[in-house]
Design an enzyme around this catalytic site. Structure first.
Site, PDB file in Angstrom:
ATOM      1  N   GLY A   9       0.833  -1.194   0.000  1.00  0.00           N
ATOM      2  CA  GLY A   9       0.000   0.000   0.000  1.00  0.00           C
ATOM      3  C   GLY A   9       0.863   1.237   0.000  1.00  0.00           C
ATOM      4  CB  CYS A  10       0.068   4.686   0.990  1.00  0.00           C
ATOM      5  SG  CYS A  10       0.845   6.300   1.113  1.00  0.00           S
ATOM      6  CG  PHE A  11       5.826   5.059  -0.804  1.00  0.00           C
ATOM      7  CD1 PHE A  11       5.231   6.280  -0.543  1.00  0.00           C
ATOM      8  CD2 PHE A  11       6.482   4.904  -2.013  1.00  0.00           C
ATOM      9  CE1 PHE A  11       5.279   7.323  -1.443  1.00  0.00           C
ATOM     10  CE2 PHE A  11       6.541   5.935  -2.934  1.00  0.00           C
ATOM     11  CZ  PHE A  11       5.929   7.158  -2.649  1.00  0.00           C
TER      12      PHE A  11
END
Length: 165
Positions: free
Chosen positions: A12-14
């Site tokens: 997912g979003c880093f």
């Protein structure tokens, strides 16, 4: 100079992944970037096929690849294809970028343990992809949640206890 190892994960979003891992014992450094896509020098605005990934530099005398993966499976939902929270698309896939056969065996073992645990309602869909070049993200994405403490994240510890117990 100590010998440090690197691990490459995407879930997912880093921003959220990086923020949680930065505080783990044995993690020496974190960097967010892009991996596994179609173009060289990807950017936040143009990274077709790349996953938002995190490069973890760690001290193997203080943590292991197995412990890193255990935590990885506790801070994101590995049962959703190309989605974490409100983020959708292949950039947000759950992936472990495998550097060698030992890492592949450990990843397969942990996935089996996670599946057998029954903690998730569905089976793990995390892919094991061959290591691909890691392209660091732009400076404004590095340490994003440190710079923006109220910034967006969908990552949190979902289970208090490890899968390794």
């Amino acid at each position: 100079m100590k010998n440090f190892n690197k691990a490459y994960i995407a879930g997912g979003c880093f921003w959220g992944m990086e923020d949680l891992f930065r505080y783990r014992e044995g993690i020496i450094d974190t960097e967010v970037g892009y991996q596994g896509g179609e173009n060289e020098n990807p950017t936040y605005r143009y990274h077709p096929g790349h996953a938002e990934s995190v490069e973890l530099t760690y001290d193997p005398s203080k943590t292991s690849f197995k412990e890193i993966l255990d935590y990885f499976f506790r801070i994101h939902n590995p049962t959703t294809v190309n989605q974490q929270g409100n983020d959708r698309g292949s950039s947000y896939r759950s992936t472990i970028f495998i550097q060698n056969e030992e890492e592949r065996k450990i990843a397969e073992e942990i996935i089996e343990i996670v599946n057998k645990s029954g903690r998730w309602d569905s089976k793990v869909v995390t892919t094991l992809e061959p290591f691909a070049p890691f392209w660091p993200a732009e400076p404004n994405h590095q340490d994003y949640l440190v710079k923006n403490p109220n910034g967006y994240t969908c990552h949190f510890e979902r289970f208090e206890h490890t899968f390794l117990e």
